[in-house]
Design a protein around this motif. Structure first.
Motif, PDB file in Angstrom:
ATOM      1  N   SER A  55      23.951  -7.062   5.547  1.00 57.40           N
ATOM      2  CA  SER A  55      25.110  -7.475   4.742  1.00 57.40           C
ATOM      3  C   SER A  55      25.104  -6.865   3.343  1.00 57.40           C
ATOM      4  CB  SER A  55      25.169  -9.001   4.645  1.00 57.40           C
ATOM      5  OG  SER A  55      23.991  -9.512   4.043  1.00 57.40           O
ATOM      6  N   GLN A  56      23.940  -6.430   2.864  1.00 54.99           N
ATOM      7  CA  GLN A  56      23.885  -5.815   1.533  1.00 54.99           C
ATOM      8  C   GLN A  56      24.618  -4.475   1.506  1.00 54.99           C
ATOM      9  OE1 GLN A  56      21.388  -6.002   3.627  1.00 54.99           O
ATOM     10  NE2 GLN A  56      20.240  -4.091   3.690  1.00 54.99           N
ATOM     11  N   TYR A  88      27.587  -4.093   2.674  1.00 51.95           N
ATOM     12  CA  TYR A  88      29.020  -4.364   2.673  1.00 51.95           C
ATOM     13  C   TYR A  88      29.600  -4.308   1.263  1.00 51.95           C
ATOM     14  CZ  TYR A  88      33.463  -6.768   3.087  1.00 51.95           C
ATOM     15  OH  TYR A  88      34.797  -7.082   3.016  1.00 51.95           O
ATOM     16  N   ASP A  89      30.685  -3.582   1.104  1.00 50.05           N
ATOM     17  CA  ASP A  89      31.428  -3.568  -0.159  1.00 50.05           C
ATOM     18  C   ASP A  89      32.694  -2.742   0.050  1.00 50.05           C
ATOM     19  OD1 ASP A  89      32.383  -3.671  -2.694  1.00 50.05           O
ATOM     20  OD2 ASP A  89      30.794  -2.504  -3.623  1.00 50.05           O
ATOM     21  N   VAL A  90      33.841  -3.318  -0.206  1.00 45.48           N
ATOM     22  CA  VAL A  90      35.106  -2.599  -0.005  1.00 45.48           C
ATOM     23  C   VAL A  90      35.654  -2.029  -1.304  1.00 45.48           C
ATOM     24  CG1 VAL A  90      35.745  -3.938   2.018  1.00 45.48           C
ATOM     25  CG2 VAL A  90      36.405  -4.757  -0.252  1.00 45.48           C
ATOM     26  N   ASN A  91      34.919  -2.153  -2.395  1.00 43.17           N
ATOM     27  CA  ASN A  91      35.441  -1.746  -3.704  1.00 43.17           C
ATOM     28  C   ASN A  91      34.943  -0.388  -4.178  1.00 43.17           C
ATOM     29  OD1 ASN A  91      36.921  -4.185  -4.122  1.00 43.17           O
ATOM     30  ND2 ASN A  91      34.982  -5.221  -4.588  1.00 43.17           N
ATOM     31  N   HIS A  92      34.202   0.326  -3.326  1.00 36.69           N
ATOM     32  CA  HIS A  92      33.740   1.651  -3.725  1.00 36.69           C
ATOM     33  C   HIS A  92      34.899   2.635  -3.696  1.00 36.69           C
ATOM     34  CE1 HIS A  92      33.793   2.741   0.577  1.00 36.69           C
ATOM     35  NE2 HIS A  92      33.364   1.510   0.756  1.00 36.69           N
ATOM     36  N   GLN A  93      34.721   3.785  -4.349  1.00 36.94           N
ATOM     37  CA  GLN A  93      35.844   4.703  -4.555  1.00 36.94           C
ATOM     38  C   GLN A  93      36.144   5.578  -3.345  1.00 36.94           C
ATOM     39  OE1 GLN A  93      34.922   6.841  -8.156  1.00 36.94           O
ATOM     40  NE2 GLN A  93      35.835   5.275  -9.448  1.00 36.94           N
ATOM     41  N   LYS A  94      35.117   6.047  -2.649  1.00 40.74           N
ATOM     42  CA  LYS A  94      35.337   6.955  -1.528  1.00 40.74           C
ATOM     43  C   LYS A  94      35.915   6.197  -0.345  1.00 40.74           C
ATOM     44  CE  LYS A  94      34.630  11.300  -0.244  1.00 40.74           C
ATOM     45  NZ  LYS A  94      35.176  12.440  -0.974  1.00 40.74           N
ATOM     46  N   LYS A  95      37.058   6.640   0.175  1.00 39.94           N
ATOM     47  CA  LYS A  95      37.749   5.912   1.232  1.00 39.94           C
ATOM     48  C   LYS A  95      37.969   6.789   2.464  1.00 39.94           C
ATOM     49  CE  LYS A  95      38.520   2.088  -1.117  1.00 39.94           C
ATOM     50  NZ  LYS A  95      37.877   0.811  -0.745  1.00 39.94           N
ATOM     51  N   TRP A  96      37.863   6.161   3.628  1.00 43.42           N
ATOM     52  CA  TRP A  96      38.246   6.818   4.861  1.00 43.42           C
ATOM     53  C   TRP A  96      39.770   6.869   4.941  1.00 43.42           C
ATOM     54  CZ3 TRP A  96      34.944   8.796   8.632  1.00 43.42           C
ATOM     55  CH2 TRP A  96      33.587   8.529   8.461  1.00 43.42           C
ATOM     56  N   VAL A 106      22.980   2.194   9.167  1.00 46.46           N
ATOM     57  CA  VAL A 106      24.439   2.278   9.073  1.00 46.46           C
ATOM     58  C   VAL A 106      25.080   2.080  10.447  1.00 46.46           C
ATOM     59  CG1 VAL A 106      26.389   3.816   8.582  1.00 46.46           C
ATOM     60  CG2 VAL A 106      24.461   3.678   6.992  1.00 46.46           C
ATOM     61  N   ILE A 107      24.504   2.676  11.475  1.00 46.72           N
ATOM     62  CA  ILE A 107      25.026   2.504  12.837  1.00 46.72           C
ATOM     63  C   ILE A 107      24.971   1.030  13.233  1.00 46.72           C
ATOM     64  CG2 ILE A 107      24.650   3.025  15.270  1.00 46.72           C
ATOM     65  CD1 ILE A 107      25.873   5.342  13.702  1.00 46.72           C
ATOM     66  N   LYS A 108      23.888   0.354  12.922  1.00 41.09           N
ATOM     67  CA  LYS A 108      23.769  -1.074  13.261  1.00 41.09           C
ATOM     68  C   LYS A 108      24.754  -1.914  12.445  1.00 41.09           C
ATOM     69  CE  LYS A 108      18.933  -0.849  14.733  1.00 41.09           C
ATOM     70  NZ  LYS A 108      17.530  -1.201  14.399  1.00 41.09           N
ATOM     71  N   PHE A 109      24.942  -1.534  11.186  1.00 38.64           N
ATOM     72  CA  PHE A 109      25.911  -2.249  10.352  1.00 38.64           C
ATOM     73  C   PHE A 109      27.310  -2.140  10.949  1.00 38.64           C
ATOM     74  CE2 PHE A 109      29.180  -1.874   7.039  1.00 38.64           C
ATOM     75  CZ  PHE A 109      29.076  -3.115   6.434  1.00 38.64           C
ATOM     76  N   TYR A 110      27.745  -0.915  11.253  1.00 41.77           N
ATOM     77  CA  TYR A 110      29.068  -0.730  11.832  1.00 41.77           C
ATOM     78  C   TYR A 110      29.188  -1.414  13.195  1.00 41.77           C
ATOM     79  CZ  TYR A 110      30.954   2.642   8.423  1.00 41.77           C
ATOM     80  OH  TYR A 110      31.468   3.243   7.293  1.00 41.77           O
ATOM     81  N   SER A 111      28.129  -1.339  13.998  1.00 36.89           N
ATOM     82  CA  SER A 111      28.173  -1.924  15.344  1.00 36.89           C
ATOM     83  C   SER A 111      28.373  -3.429  15.296  1.00 36.89           C
ATOM     84  CB  SER A 111      26.887  -1.592  16.106  1.00 36.89           C
ATOM     85  OG  SER A 111      26.770  -0.196  16.302  1.00 36.89           O
ATOM     86  N   LEU A 165      26.167   2.833  -2.530  1.00 39.70           N
ATOM     87  CA  LEU A 165      24.867   2.164  -2.475  1.00 39.70           C
ATOM     88  C   LEU A 165      23.941   2.844  -1.478  1.00 39.70           C
ATOM     89  CD1 LEU A 165      23.003  -0.212  -3.189  1.00 39.70           C
ATOM     90  CD2 LEU A 165      24.103  -1.525  -1.361  1.00 39.70           C
ATOM     91  N   VAL A 166      24.453   3.179  -0.317  1.00 37.65           N
ATOM     92  CA  VAL A 166      23.610   3.811   0.703  1.00 37.65           C
ATOM     93  C   VAL A 166      23.149   5.182   0.233  1.00 37.65           C
ATOM     94  CG1 VAL A 166      23.494   4.601   3.091  1.00 37.65           C
ATOM     95  CG2 VAL A 166      24.770   2.545   2.535  1.00 37.65           C
TER      96      VAL A 166
END
Length: 489
Positions: A266-267, A269-277, A446-451, A474-475
């Motif tokens: 969970s660490q 997770y953050d939707v406020n970073h600048q780089k976006k898909w 990252v794969i486990k986070f997305y999964s 962060l990553v």
């Protein structure tokens, strides 16, 4: 009398629940402690749930079945069980016209709403001219573009289940309904977004091929209600007989596929970073806008040879090419008429007159695009375009495929690659940053986070909202720190 035939069967969702499945459902409810005073099947059909409930819930005081098809009810009235069990009450009524709230409020004790609603969408009903659906209303609260581009289509069972949930609010009650798995998640979302009462929730996968000869992910969706609890988690079982489960639920206003796995990462997770898909380009006119190149000659989807400047033509890689790793080269090209959404296209007339002439000669195709998003924008507009479209390095993934496989893509024939709107991508000016980000996205954590976030049974399981939930900054910082530590060693 209702007409017979395949069209009527679809319109009325007339797919009867087999007795065997009704028995398994009721037995599971008994095992988890459900013992209602009143059972209601709001669309009881031939009455298989009613008959099964009458046998397996002997202490239930009242069993009510409502059905629009009078023939079914007439046949039921001739069966011995219906004749002898005075707890059973059958009503001939249309679900969409019946005053359910008033009726349910007259009942006493714990209520179980049990059964199997229509498995048909509003667009399918419209396609066959069906009228067995609720009056139109924006019950999903879609706004603007979402409604225009088709998200207003809905499963009719979703609307019916929402009505059932509303009847049962503020009282001790149960809901146990067969439905699509995707609908069960939408209902959990409805409960959560409307802050409604929910004491317990579970879904049990069912074998639709076995019971309905259908290929669709479906489940028994179970809810327990009381007047105070707000527990927006759902235990997901692989079958009615399984004891193992994982838990879906909400974190950060996002539905998580596996809460236990998500909590471990969970660490990130953050939707406020600048780089976006971003998503690829939407144009809705492939016969005109998409070209094939053969021996340096462009041909459009109409089979016409196209003589235009290459100023606005860019190599195109489609979602299937991304998913299947066909990214090294392409014979597909796309006319990209704007550098950003809403930009005037008049400059094409002067910078690339042959391209403008081609667009003008095919204006009837472009003007007749069905989506309303084009109506108030410049001629020959496209969507999903910006500065990010023209950067030379990209990391891409197709949203439609059921696997997490990212592709690192560079320019082709000295031009940046563009994608169709089934693709999500990150773009980069710097090659080293692109490579480093690509390695990071393929790391186990990252794969486990997305999964933990992705529901693989959905039509488009990978979404931009999920991809953008990862804190890329962060990553990347963690990877840089790890690399620095290794070099010091």
């Amino acid at each position: 009398m209702i007409q017979t035939g395949d069209q009527t069967k679809i319109e009325y969702g007339d797919f009867q629940t087999p007795v065997e499945l009704a028995q398994e459902v009721c037995q599971q409810l008994i095992e988890i402690g459900v013992n209602p005073d009143v059972i209601i099947d709001p669309t009881c059909g031939v009455g298989n749930f009613i008959k099964t409930a009458a046998r397996l819930f002997p202490s239930t005081k009242k069993i009510i079945g409502v059905e629009i098809n009078s023939d079914y009810l007439q046949n039921a009235h001739t069966e011995k069980l219906f004749l002898e069990d005075n707890r059973i009450e059958l009503k001939n009524a249309n679900f969409f016209e019946f005053n359910w709230l008033s009726y349910v409020n007259q009942l006493h004790g714990q209520i179980l709403v049990l059964g199997n609603f229509l498995w048909v969408t509003s667009s399918q009903q419209g396609g066959i001219g069906g009228t067995n659906l609720p009056k139109k209303s924006n019950f999903q609260n879609h706004r603007g573009l979402d409604a225009i581009t088709g998200k207003s289509n809905f499963d009719i069972s979703e609307w019916m289940l929402i009505q059932s949930i509303q009847w049962l609010q503020g009282r001790n009650a149960y809901l146990a309904m067969l439905c699509k798995t995707s609908v069960s998640r939408k209902l959990l979302g409805y409960l959560y977004s409307n802050n409604l009462n929910l004491a317990d929730c579970a879904s049990y996968s069912i074998d639709t091929k076995k019971y309905f000869d259908a290929s669709v992910d479906a489940c028994l969706f179970f809810c327990k209600f009381d007047s105070t609890s707000k527990n927006y988690c759902c235990n997901v079982f692989s079958s009615l007989r399984s004891s193992e489960y994982y838990t879906i639920g909400y974190r950060h206003n996002l539905l998580i596929r596996d809460i236990v796995s998500f909590e471990k990462f969970s660490q990130l997770y953050d939707v406020n970073h600048q780089k976006k898909w971003r998503s690829g380009i939407k144009h809705d006119c492939s016969n005109v806008m998409e070209l094939r190149k053969n021996n340096n000659i462009f041909v459009n989807g109409l089979g016409e040879t196209v003589d235009i400047e290459e100023t606005y033509v860019f190599p195109l890689i489609k979602g299937s090419d991304v998913a299947q790793n066909r990214i090294k080269n392409t014979d597909r090209y796309l006319l990209v008429t704007q550098k950003f959404v809403g930009e005037s296209t008049e400059s094409i007339k002067h910078l690339a007159p042959k391209t403008w002439s081609y667009l003008e000669s095919h204006a009837s195709y472009l003007d007749n695009r069905k989506s309303k998003i084009y109506k108030s924008n410049p001629k020959f507009s496209i969507f999903g375009v910006g500065a990010y479209t023209f950067e030379p390095w990209k990391i891409a993934i197709c949203g439609l495929y059921k696997r997490l496989e990212f592709r690192l893509i560079s320019h082709i024939v000295s031009k940046p690659v563009v994608f169709d709107d089934t693709v999500y991508f990150l773009s980069f000016e710097n090659e080293e940053t692109a490579h480093k980000t690509f390695d990071m996205l393929n790391s186990p954590s990252v794969i486990k986070f997305y999964s933990s976030l992705i529901f693989w049974d959905e039509k488009r399981p990978i979404k931009s909202s999920i991809l953008n939930s990862l804190n890329l900054t962060l990553v990347m910082e963690k990877l840089d720190a790890k690399y620095l530590k290794m070099t010091r060693l």
